[in-house]
Design a protein around this motif. Structure first.
Motif, PDB file in Angstrom:
ATOM      1  N   ALA A 184       7.249 -22.726 -15.570  1.00 36.40           N
ATOM      2  CA  ALA A 184       7.682 -21.327 -15.516  1.00 36.40           C
ATOM      3  C   ALA A 184       9.192 -21.198 -15.321  1.00 36.40           C
ATOM      4  CB  ALA A 184       6.951 -20.607 -14.389  1.00 36.40           C
ATOM      5  N   GLY A 185       9.898 -22.322 -15.207  1.00 31.13           N
ATOM      6  CA  GLY A 185      11.350 -22.285 -15.095  1.00 31.13           C
ATOM      7  C   GLY A 185      11.889 -22.280 -13.679  1.00 31.13           C
ATOM      8  N   SER A 186      11.021 -22.463 -12.689  1.00 31.16           N
ATOM      9  CA  SER A 186      11.486 -22.554 -11.304  1.00 31.16           C
ATOM     10  C   SER A 186      11.814 -24.006 -10.993  1.00 31.16           C
ATOM     11  CB  SER A 186      10.405 -22.069 -10.337  1.00 31.16           C
ATOM     12  OG  SER A 186      10.172 -20.704 -10.513  1.00 31.16           O
ATOM     13  N   ILE A 187      12.852 -24.198 -10.233  1.00 33.24           N
ATOM     14  CA  ILE A 187      13.241 -25.546  -9.831  1.00 33.24           C
ATOM     15  C   ILE A 187      13.185 -25.616  -8.302  1.00 33.24           C
ATOM     16  CG2 ILE A 187      15.705 -25.024  -9.872  1.00 33.24           C
ATOM     17  CD1 ILE A 187      16.154 -27.895 -10.874  1.00 33.24           C
ATOM     18  N   TYR A 188      12.557 -26.668  -7.798  1.00 39.17           N
ATOM     19  CA  TYR A 188      12.372 -26.879  -6.364  1.00 39.17           C
ATOM     20  C   TYR A 188      13.109 -28.153  -5.954  1.00 39.17           C
ATOM     21  CZ  TYR A 188       8.638 -23.428  -6.474  1.00 39.17           C
ATOM     22  OH  TYR A 188       7.932 -22.262  -6.615  1.00 39.17           O
ATOM     23  N   SER A 194      13.074 -37.546  -2.865  1.00 36.29           N
ATOM     24  CA  SER A 194      14.189 -38.057  -3.668  1.00 36.29           C
ATOM     25  C   SER A 194      14.192 -37.478  -5.081  1.00 36.29           C
ATOM     26  CB  SER A 194      14.114 -39.583  -3.731  1.00 36.29           C
ATOM     27  OG  SER A 194      12.899 -39.982  -4.345  1.00 36.29           O
ATOM     28  N   ARG A 195      13.445 -36.414  -5.304  1.00 33.34           N
ATOM     29  CA  ARG A 195      13.368 -35.817  -6.644  1.00 33.34           C
ATOM     30  C   ARG A 195      13.469 -34.304  -6.557  1.00 33.34           C
ATOM     31  NH1 ARG A 195       8.127 -39.255  -7.614  1.00 33.34           N
ATOM     32  NH2 ARG A 195       9.088 -41.227  -8.160  1.00 33.34           N
ATOM     33  N   ILE A 196      13.822 -33.690  -7.674  1.00 34.40           N
ATOM     34  CA  ILE A 196      13.715 -32.245  -7.803  1.00 34.40           C
ATOM     35  C   ILE A 196      12.538 -31.973  -8.736  1.00 34.40           C
ATOM     36  CG2 ILE A 196      16.135 -31.744  -7.311  1.00 34.40           C
ATOM     37  CD1 ILE A 196      16.602 -31.420 -10.297  1.00 34.40           C
ATOM     38  N   ARG A 197      11.967 -30.782  -8.642  1.00 35.01           N
ATOM     39  CA  ARG A 197      10.794 -30.427  -9.447  1.00 35.01           C
ATOM     40  C   ARG A 197      11.108 -29.199 -10.286  1.00 35.01           C
ATOM     41  NH1 ARG A 197       7.249 -34.733  -8.504  1.00 35.01           N
ATOM     42  NH2 ARG A 197       7.688 -35.381  -6.393  1.00 35.01           N
TER      43      ARG A 197
END
Length: 75
Positions: free
Chosen positions: A11-15, A4-7
């Protein structure tokens, strides 16, 4: 369980989820000197919107997990 979350990494990467192999690079857009601020905002919103749309159906039991060390995500 379902994610239920984004990470967002340092380093600027979003998962879309902690263990997801899918990611997007926000740093490149943030540092772009060819885009004005409104275009950067628009592009960032679109990247995040697409990533969130990819979240459906993902769970931590998924076969497509990525391996990482907690310090890679700021933990």
């Amino acid at each position: 369980g379902n994610c239920s979350r984004i990470r967002l990494t340092s380093a600027g990467s979003i998962y879309p989820c902690l263990f997801s192999r899918q990611s997007a690079d926000l740093r490149e857009t943030l540092r772009s000197s060819t885009l004005d601020e409104s275009k950067k905002d628009e592009k960032l919103r679109e990247i995040i919107k697409v990533l969130i749309a990819q979240k459906s159906g993902y769970s931590k039991e998924s076969e497509e997990k990525r391996d990482f060390a907690m310090n890679e995500i700021g933990g």
